[in-house]
Design a protein around this motif. Structure first.
Motif, PDB file in Angstrom:
ATOM      1  N   SER A 233      -3.740  -5.491  -4.448  1.00  0.00           N
ATOM      2  CA  SER A 233      -2.632  -4.657  -4.884  1.00  0.00           C
ATOM      3  C   SER A 233      -2.530  -4.660  -6.404  1.00  0.00           C
ATOM      4  CB  SER A 233      -1.323  -5.173  -4.280  1.00  0.00           C
ATOM      5  OG  SER A 233      -0.199  -4.656  -4.972  1.00  0.00           O
ATOM      6  N   PRO A 234      -2.591  -3.481  -7.053  1.00  0.00           N
ATOM      7  CA  PRO A 234      -2.434  -3.457  -8.506  1.00  0.00           C
ATOM      8  C   PRO A 234      -1.109  -4.060  -8.967  1.00  0.00           C
ATOM      9  CG  PRO A 234      -3.290  -1.360  -7.714  1.00  0.00           C
ATOM     10  CD  PRO A 234      -2.907  -2.149  -6.505  1.00  0.00           C
ATOM     11  N   VAL A 235      -0.046  -3.822  -8.209  1.00  0.00           N
ATOM     12  CA  VAL A 235       1.256  -4.369  -8.596  1.00  0.00           C
ATOM     13  C   VAL A 235       1.225  -5.885  -8.524  1.00  0.00           C
ATOM     14  CG1 VAL A 235       3.700  -4.484  -7.978  1.00  0.00           C
ATOM     15  CG2 VAL A 235       2.489  -2.298  -7.854  1.00  0.00           C
ATOM     16  N   ALA A 236       0.651  -6.419  -7.452  1.00  0.00           N
ATOM     17  CA  ALA A 236       0.601  -7.876  -7.302  1.00  0.00           C
ATOM     18  C   ALA A 236      -0.315  -8.502  -8.337  1.00  0.00           C
ATOM     19  CB  ALA A 236       0.141  -8.239  -5.895  1.00  0.00           C
ATOM     20  N   LEU A 237      -1.436  -7.842  -8.638  1.00  0.00           N
ATOM     21  CA  LEU A 237      -2.345  -8.375  -9.646  1.00  0.00           C
ATOM     22  C   LEU A 237      -1.691  -8.360 -11.030  1.00  0.00           C
ATOM     23  CD1 LEU A 237      -5.662  -6.714  -8.414  1.00  0.00           C
ATOM     24  CD2 LEU A 237      -5.075  -9.139  -8.315  1.00  0.00           C
TER      25      LEU A 237
ATOM     26  N   VAL B  82       0.859  -1.189   0.000  1.00  0.00           N
ATOM     27  CA  VAL B  82       0.000   0.000   0.000  1.00  0.00           C
ATOM     28  C   VAL B  82       0.891   1.232   0.000  1.00  0.00           C
ATOM     29  CG1 VAL B  82      -1.811   1.269   1.209  1.00  0.00           C
ATOM     30  CG2 VAL B  82      -1.790  -1.242   1.274  1.00  0.00           C
ATOM     31  N   PRO B  83       0.984   1.970  -1.109  1.00  0.00           N
ATOM     32  CA  PRO B  83       1.859   3.142  -1.176  1.00  0.00           C
ATOM     33  C   PRO B  83       1.500   4.180  -0.112  1.00  0.00           C
ATOM     34  CG  PRO B  83       1.108   2.503  -3.361  1.00  0.00           C
ATOM     35  CD  PRO B  83       0.311   1.690  -2.387  1.00  0.00           C
ATOM     36  N   GLY B  84       2.545   4.717   0.547  1.00  0.00           N
ATOM     37  CA  GLY B  84       2.346   5.793   1.507  1.00  0.00           C
ATOM     38  C   GLY B  84       1.887   5.352   2.888  1.00  0.00           C
ATOM     39  N   ARG B  85       1.646   4.099   3.089  1.00  0.00           N
ATOM     40  CA  ARG B  85       1.168   3.636   4.402  1.00  0.00           C
ATOM     41  C   ARG B  85       2.338   3.515   5.378  1.00  0.00           C
ATOM     42  NH1 ARG B  85      -1.299  -2.266   4.603  1.00  0.00           N
ATOM     43  NH2 ARG B  85       0.873  -2.655   3.966  1.00  0.00           N
ATOM     44  N   GLN B  86       2.140   3.965   6.620  1.00  0.00           N
ATOM     45  CA  GLN B  86       3.151   3.826   7.658  1.00  0.00           C
ATOM     46  C   GLN B  86       2.627   2.882   8.743  1.00  0.00           C
ATOM     47  OE1 GLN B  86       6.501   5.229   7.952  1.00  0.00           O
ATOM     48  NE2 GLN B  86       6.380   3.478   9.375  1.00  0.00           N
TER      49      GLN B  86
END
Length: 505
Positions: free
Chosen positions: A304-308, A245-249
């Motif tokens: 996740s778009p990257v994982a898909l 998840v981009p930007g998640r901390q």
């Protein structure tokens, strides 16, 4: 052979054929209690010989002959001599294991002849230092305890959701951030109570290299474990870009159980893993590198778009199949570096073919893996998970739900009834000390012993019988644990059971 051999101020040692390491270990181990110097002499009364032509003894076997005026220890490989040194310690009075000087004890051992060869080549213990960090001084003590029991593998679980303990120069935040947990859960995984005390700790590369060298001098190999692609939240807290998840901390996880936050599958993650493992291999020369590999939820990959996209590019049926692809890529990297990839197996599903597996849920999963051609280290939780209570007594420390008692630990060291081809794939077994509920060295020792002695006994000799072989020997062996100051659960005395002067391995 009647009589005794006595170590005294006139005893000298002769090492032949490269046996100096074993001679040094003998002096090191006997000096604290006995005060004896055991100097080198060309006419030594204790002769230690490394003879590569003794092929029948294999890599770790040894022959020991004790006469009233001399001792002869022989082996084909250095590991066999180190095992023989531990037998000499066991044959001496228990006070010989004391870390402090002991006066008034005759340091004698009975005469006889021993030829001893282990059945399994992997005899180990896994120590989880990720969830509760332990000092290097205790890791050395634990190594000594393994060596005394002729166990040859210390498996260090260095990373998990709750902490990262392995230094990586390319990624300093792994220990700076990932090595610090804000609080610790009290009680079982579904508890909502915390101690609200930060828990932190990380090793230096120098400390770990020193441990590796210390263990090698005692015949113990240190196998590192770096968890991936699951059980990785501490890494994600340090480097959020490794996630899905981009930007998640995220923070370092403060709960127990299986966390759904896992590594992503983009190229940057694979490069991260290769870099980390490269530094791990620089510190640990072990032929095996453990990469965890189990309990990896696919929840994040499924959204996740990257994982898909990766799933589609690879022609995989579903995102969960990325797990096998990920392990295959990392395994190939380790193989190219001359190492053997090792992972946990939580079911009987297929894993990359070059992996050695540790089946932990069920013995049958080990059999399925062996039939598929994997080498196997048996780790079924019902008999090897030593963080489980030893009994249902209300005074036992908090642990997982269930009991792994001493007979179960003794049964669990070796599978039975397998066809010869599958049985030949079993490298050995090991005990597991997960540390959700284990905080201190004293708690580790109490949970480990005497169950680890039972596992060691069966790993060396699967034919060892519980009531006639192991249990009588354990009653003698407990005096050694006491001499060493090892916290352990005492075995109640049993009437009518003979107590021979033997010991579990």
């Amino acid at each position: 052979m009647p009589g005794h051999f006595t170590f005294d101020s006139s005893t000298t040692v002769r090492a032949e054929g490269g046996a100096q390491g074993a001679a040094k270990l003998l002096r090191t181990l006997l000096a604290p209690a006995t005060g004896l110097p055991l100097p080198t002499s060309t006419t030594g009364t204790v002769v230690i010989v490394l003879d590569p032509y003794l092929r029948g003894l294999g890599t770790e076997g040894y022959g020991l002959t004790i006469a009233p005026n001399a001792v002869l220890l022989r082996a084909a490989r250095p590991a066999g001599l180190l095992n023989g040194v531990q037998t000499i310690r066991q044959l001496l009075p228990a006070e010989a294991l004391s870390p402090r000087p002991v006066a008034g004890v005759p340091w004698r051992m009975p005469c006889g002849q021993i030829t001893d060869v282990p059945r399994y080549r992997w005899r180990g213990a896994m120590l989880d230092v990720a969830r509760h960090f332990q000092p290097v001084s205790f890791l050395r003590r634990f190594t000594d305890l393994l060596a005394l029991h002729k166990m040859n593998t210390l498996h260090l679980h260095l990373t998990d959701d709750q902490g990262w303990r392995m230094p990586v120069s390319a990624y300093p935040r792994l220990t700076e951030v990932g090595g610090v947990r804000s609080r610790t859960l009290l009680g079982p995984a579904d508890s909502d109570q915390y101690d609200d005390t930060p828990h932190a700790g990380a090793y230096t590369a120098g400390q770990l290299r020193g441990l590796v060298a210390y263990a090698a001098e005692r015949g113990v190999t240190v196998v590192p474990e770096i968890e991936m692609p699951g059980h990785a939240r501490a890494a994600l807290a340090a480097y959020p870009e490794l996630g899905n998840v981009p930007g998640r901390q995220l923070d370092v996880w403060t709960r127990w159980g299986v966390c759904e936050n896992v590594l992503g599958v983009h190229d940057g993650v694979l490069e991260f893993c290769r870099t980390v493992l490269g530094e791990v291999m620089d510190v640990f020369p072990s032929p095996y590198v453990h990469i965890g590999g189990d309990e990896c939820p696919a929840t994040e990959w499924e959204s996740s778009p990257v994982a898909l996209r990766r799933t589609a590019e690879l022609g995989l049926a579903a995102p969960k199949a990325l797990h096998g692809w990920f392990l295959g890529r990392i395994g190939a990297f380790l193989l190219a570096a001359g190492r053997r990839p090792l992972c946990w197996a939580e079911d009987s599903g297929a894993l990359p073919p070059d992996f050695t597996v540790m089946p932990w849920r069920d013995t049958e999963h080990g059999l399925a893996a062996a039939r598929r051609g994997h080498d196997v280290v048996m780790a079924p939780y019902r008999s090897t998970y030593l963080d489980y209570p030893q009994s249902d007594d209300p005074g036992e420390p908090l642990g997982q739900q269930g009991v792994v008692d001493l007979p179960a630990a003794h049964r669990g060291g070796a599978p039975t009834g397998w066809e010869p081809e599958s049985a030949a794939r079993v490298l050995g077994t090991q005990g597991q000390l997960w540390s959700e509920f284990i905080r201190t060295p004293e708690e580790i020792e109490y949970l480990a012993f005497p169950r680890l002695a039972a596992l060691a006994d069966r790993a060396w000799n699967p034919a060892s019988e519980w009531s006639t072989d192991f249990l009588p020997a354990l009653r003698v062996h407990e005096t050694r644990l006491t001499a060493l100051g090892v916290a352990h659960r005492a075995t109640p005395p049993r009437r009518g059971v003979p107590v021979p002067g033997t010991t579990p391995h």
